[in-house]
Design an enzyme around this catalytic site. Sequence first.
Site, short mmCIF file in Angstrom:
data_model
loop_
_atom_site.label_atom_id
_atom_site.label_comp_id
_atom_site.label_asym_id
_atom_site.label_seq_id
_atom_site.Cartn_x
_atom_site.Cartn_y
_atom_site.Cartn_z
N HIS A 1 0.98 -1.08 0.07
CA HIS A 1 0.09 -0.01 0.11
C HIS A 1 0.80 1.24 -0.04
O HIS A 1 1.91 1.37 0.42
CB HIS A 1 -0.78 -0.06 1.02
CG HIS A 1 -1.91 -0.97 1.40
ND1 HIS A 1 -3.18 -0.84 0.68
CD2 HIS A 1 -2.05 -2.15 1.72
CE1 HIS A 1 -3.81 -1.88 0.73
NE2 HIS A 1 -3.16 -2.84 1.61
N ALA B 1 11.99 -22.30 3.75
CA ALA B 1 10.67 -22.48 4.38
C ALA B 1 10.27 -21.13 5.18
O ALA B 1 11.24 -20.66 5.78
CB ALA B 1 10.73 -23.66 5.54
N ALA C 1 15.55 -19.64 5.58
CA ALA C 1 14.30 -20.09 6.43
C ALA C 1 13.81 -18.78 7.22
O ALA C 1 14.90 -18.19 7.92
CB ALA C 1 14.23 -21.14 7.29
N LYS D 1 26.70 -15.28 3.15
CA LYS D 1 27.97 -15.80 2.50
C LYS D 1 27.71 -16.12 1.01
O LYS D 1 26.49 -16.27 0.54
CB LYS D 1 28.29 -16.80 3.16
CG LYS D 1 27.42 -18.01 2.78
CD LYS D 1 27.73 -19.67 3.79
CE LYS D 1 26.78 -20.43 3.66
NZ LYS D 1 27.05 -21.83 4.33
#
Length: 192
Positions: free
Chosen positions: A117, A141, A159, A182
């Site tokens: 927005h 994940a 993750a 890295k």
Amino acid sequence: MTKPLDATHADPFAGAPTFSLANRVERFAFGIVWLLCARWTPPQARRWRNWLLRRFGAKLALSANVYPSARIWLPRNLTMQAFSSLGPGVICYSMAPIKIGRHVVISQRAHLCCGTHAIRDPHFQLRAFPITIGDDAWIAAEAFVGPGITVAEGAVLAARGAAFSDLEEWTVYRGNPAQILKPRARFQRARQ
């Protein structure tokens, strides 16, 4: 590309819709078809799910894999190249085009979000920006990729990482906001 309605004429704070009726009907129809015909299918039924997604405008390579629990906002804004995967529970908030390269893994419950927005606008205008994910990238994940982001070839978002700026090629990122961890070793894959 799907364009949100002008918030100065359709006030979302007053309950007005943010997308056209045609857009909402298309998404509703897809949601019903996905629920009845795909959501319950085993992971191995990817060709069936891909066929359904193509009926709603998705551009998928034959070897692309969309898990049945993935949630796709608007299939016609999704492009997936060969051997790429949207894992279990992935949220693909495709208000704008999402282009996924070859051999890309979008892991479980990751979120690809094209919408935001205009925070300085008193009408809080909804905006949509495309996401591009290059070949051999991995979105791990529960990671988040924000509107307008390019994830370059071979990049990794670890993750629960959150990408609010572009990710460089062959680099591993982690954290919120994502920071370089890295370099990732480059490799060349034989093209099928």
